[in-house]
Scaffold this motif. Structure first.
Motif, PDB file in Angstrom:
ATOM      1  N   ARG A 117       2.875  14.849  -0.141  1.00 45.14           N
ATOM      2  CA  ARG A 117       2.827  12.927   0.202  1.00 45.14           C
ATOM      3  C   ARG A 117       4.266  12.225  -0.220  1.00 45.14           C
ATOM      4  O   ARG A 117       4.755  11.368   1.156  1.00 45.14           O
ATOM      5  N   LEU A 118       5.315  12.834  -1.139  1.00 46.87           N
ATOM      6  CA  LEU A 118       6.059  12.062  -0.995  1.00 46.87           C
ATOM      7  C   LEU A 118       6.923  11.589  -0.310  1.00 46.87           C
ATOM      8  O   LEU A 118       7.898  11.225   0.152  1.00 46.87           O
ATOM      9  N   ARG A 119       6.719  13.248   0.222  1.00 43.57           N
ATOM     10  CA  ARG A 119       8.261  13.428   0.897  1.00 43.57           C
ATOM     11  C   ARG A 119       7.639  12.514   2.546  1.00 43.57           C
ATOM     12  O   ARG A 119       9.432  11.909   3.267  1.00 43.57           O
ATOM     13  N   GLN A 120       6.711  12.582   2.725  1.00 43.09           N
ATOM     14  CA  GLN A 120       6.317  11.489   3.941  1.00 43.09           C
ATOM     15  C   GLN A 120       6.629   9.986   3.782  1.00 43.09           C
ATOM     16  O   GLN A 120       6.627   9.111   4.602  1.00 43.09           O
ATOM     17  N   LEU A 121       6.447   9.827   3.038  1.00 44.93           N
ATOM     18  CA  LEU A 121       7.071   8.409   2.963  1.00 44.93           C
ATOM     19  C   LEU A 121       8.211   8.236   2.397  1.00 44.93           C
ATOM     20  O   LEU A 121       8.249   6.172   2.688  1.00 44.93           O
ATOM     21  N   ALA A 122       8.879   8.895   2.623  1.00 41.32           N
ATOM     22  CA  ALA A 122      10.681   8.273   2.791  1.00 41.32           C
ATOM     23  C   ALA A 122      11.037   8.379   3.601  1.00 41.32           C
ATOM     24  O   ALA A 122      10.650   9.574   4.363  1.00 41.32           O
ATOM     25  N   HIS A 123      12.612   7.795   4.550  1.00 44.08           N
ATOM     26  CA  HIS A 123      12.811   8.958   5.137  1.00 44.08           C
ATOM     27  C   HIS A 123      13.589   9.752   4.967  1.00 44.08           C
ATOM     28  O   HIS A 123      14.251   9.512   3.712  1.00 44.08           O
ATOM     29  N   PHE A 178       2.556   5.940  -5.698  1.00 37.59           N
ATOM     30  CA  PHE A 178       2.478   5.833  -7.148  1.00 37.59           C
ATOM     31  C   PHE A 178       1.615   7.419  -7.312  1.00 37.59           C
ATOM     32  O   PHE A 178       1.443   8.305  -8.634  1.00 37.59           O
ATOM     33  N   ASP A 179       0.524   7.472  -6.729  1.00 38.68           N
ATOM     34  CA  ASP A 179      -0.564   8.386  -6.170  1.00 38.68           C
ATOM     35  C   ASP A 179      -0.116   9.349  -6.388  1.00 38.68           C
ATOM     36  O   ASP A 179      -0.627  10.143  -7.148  1.00 38.68           O
ATOM     37  N   ALA A 180       0.930   9.562  -5.291  1.00 35.36           N
ATOM     38  CA  ALA A 180       1.470  10.990  -5.211  1.00 35.36           C
ATOM     39  C   ALA A 180       2.579  11.134  -6.091  1.00 35.36           C
ATOM     40  O   ALA A 180       2.333  12.623  -6.805  1.00 35.36           O
ATOM     41  N   PHE A 181       3.804  10.284  -6.403  1.00 32.98           N
ATOM     42  CA  PHE A 181       3.772  10.616  -7.659  1.00 32.98           C
ATOM     43  C   PHE A 181       2.883  11.094  -9.034  1.00 32.98           C
ATOM     44  O   PHE A 181       3.107  12.253  -9.618  1.00 32.98           O
ATOM     45  N   HIS A 182       2.450  10.158  -9.582  1.00 31.49           N
ATOM     46  CA  HIS A 182       1.411  11.318 -10.812  1.00 31.49           C
ATOM     47  C   HIS A 182      -0.046  12.111 -10.330  1.00 31.49           C
ATOM     48  O   HIS A 182       0.242  12.719 -11.034  1.00 31.49           O
ATOM     49  N   GLU A 183       0.804  12.698  -8.847  1.00 34.58           N
ATOM     50  CA  GLU A 183      -0.374  14.374  -8.674  1.00 34.58           C
ATOM     51  C   GLU A 183       0.405  14.700  -8.916  1.00 34.58           C
ATOM     52  O   GLU A 183       0.243  16.261  -8.161  1.00 34.58           O
ATOM     53  N   GLU A 214       0.775  -1.051   0.187  1.00 33.77           N
ATOM     54  CA  GLU A 214       0.300   0.141   0.099  1.00 33.77           C
ATOM     55  C   GLU A 214       1.135   1.219   0.301  1.00 33.77           C
ATOM     56  O   GLU A 214       0.927   2.146  -0.332  1.00 33.77           O
ATOM     57  N   LEU A 215       1.585   1.337   0.838  1.00 36.47           N
ATOM     58  CA  LEU A 215       3.280   2.202   0.870  1.00 36.47           C
ATOM     59  C   LEU A 215       3.454   2.504  -0.845  1.00 36.47           C
ATOM     60  O   LEU A 215       3.458   3.865  -1.262  1.00 36.47           O
ATOM     61  N   VAL A 216       3.641   1.226  -1.626  1.00 34.73           N
ATOM     62  CA  VAL A 216       4.638   1.880  -2.815  1.00 34.73           C
ATOM     63  C   VAL A 216       3.215   2.384  -3.908  1.00 34.73           C
ATOM     64  O   VAL A 216       3.149   3.193  -4.801  1.00 34.73           O
ATOM     65  N   ILE A 217       2.058   1.789  -3.634  1.00 33.26           N
ATOM     66  CA  ILE A 217       0.482   2.552  -4.223  1.00 33.26           C
ATOM     67  C   ILE A 217      -0.438   3.583  -3.763  1.00 33.26           C
ATOM     68  O   ILE A 217       0.366   4.557  -5.353  1.00 33.26           O
ATOM     69  N   GLU A 218       0.724   3.947  -2.507  1.00 35.07           N
ATOM     70  CA  GLU A 218       0.066   5.589  -2.035  1.00 35.07           C
ATOM     71  C   GLU A 218       1.575   6.794  -2.782  1.00 35.07           C
ATOM     72  O   GLU A 218       1.319   7.128  -3.622  1.00 35.07           O
TER      73      GLU A 218
END
Length: 152
Positions: free
Chosen positions: A45-51, A35-40, A29-33
């Motif tokens: 959101r992308l920053r929040q998903l990464a360390h 790509f959702d953020a990437f396409h948008e 689900e994190l990876v799906i999120e």
């Protein structure tokens, strides 16, 4: 009335927060999120998903057939996302997910095809390396392959 509004606000906030937590608790689900953020083009959101300090690398062949690796900081990746013109249409189509979870580590592998303005640009495989911090998975490393042929 003010108490009722406050209680509703607190209740809705906790529901929204718990949905976000649930989303980040599952590597796929994190990876799906991602790509959702990437396409948008949602770099927040992308920053929040990464360390902090996450790394990206891309493997490809040069014109002589030699393997080359391009390395980037995650922050540079985010700057690149922001620089994509809004009128451009891009889509990374994922074909499957392979998830290996082992304690605090997870690897999510996704073969993909990338389209830019409706045309196939390249294809390859993404490999996300995730680490679980408290209850949330974070991207610490992302490596992909890129090729322009053999994209069946």
């Amino acid at each position: 009335m003010k108490k009722l509004i406050f209680i509703m606000f607190v209740g809705l906030s906790s529901i929204c927060f718990s949905q976000e937590e649930k989303l980040l608790n599952n590597p796929k689900e994190l990876v799906i999120e991602f790509f959702d953020a990437f396409h948008e083009q949602d770099t927040t959101r992308l920053r929040q998903l990464a360390h902090v300090g996450a790394r990206l690398e891309s493997v490809s062949l040069d014109s002589d057939g030699n393997t080359k690796i391009k390395s980037d900081k995650y922050s540079d990746f985010l700057k690149g996302i922001v620089s994509i013109p809004k009128e451009s249409v891009f889509r990374e189509e994922l074909h499957e997910f392979k998830v290996e979870e082992n304690g605090l580590l997870a690897t999510v592998t996704t073969p993909y095809t990338f389209y830019f303005n409706g045309k196939m640009s390249h294809c390859g495989v993404n490999s996300f390396q995730l680490v679980k911090f408290e209850e949330n998975w974070k991207i610490v490393y992302l490596i992909d392959t890129r090729q322009k042929d053999k994209c069946d």
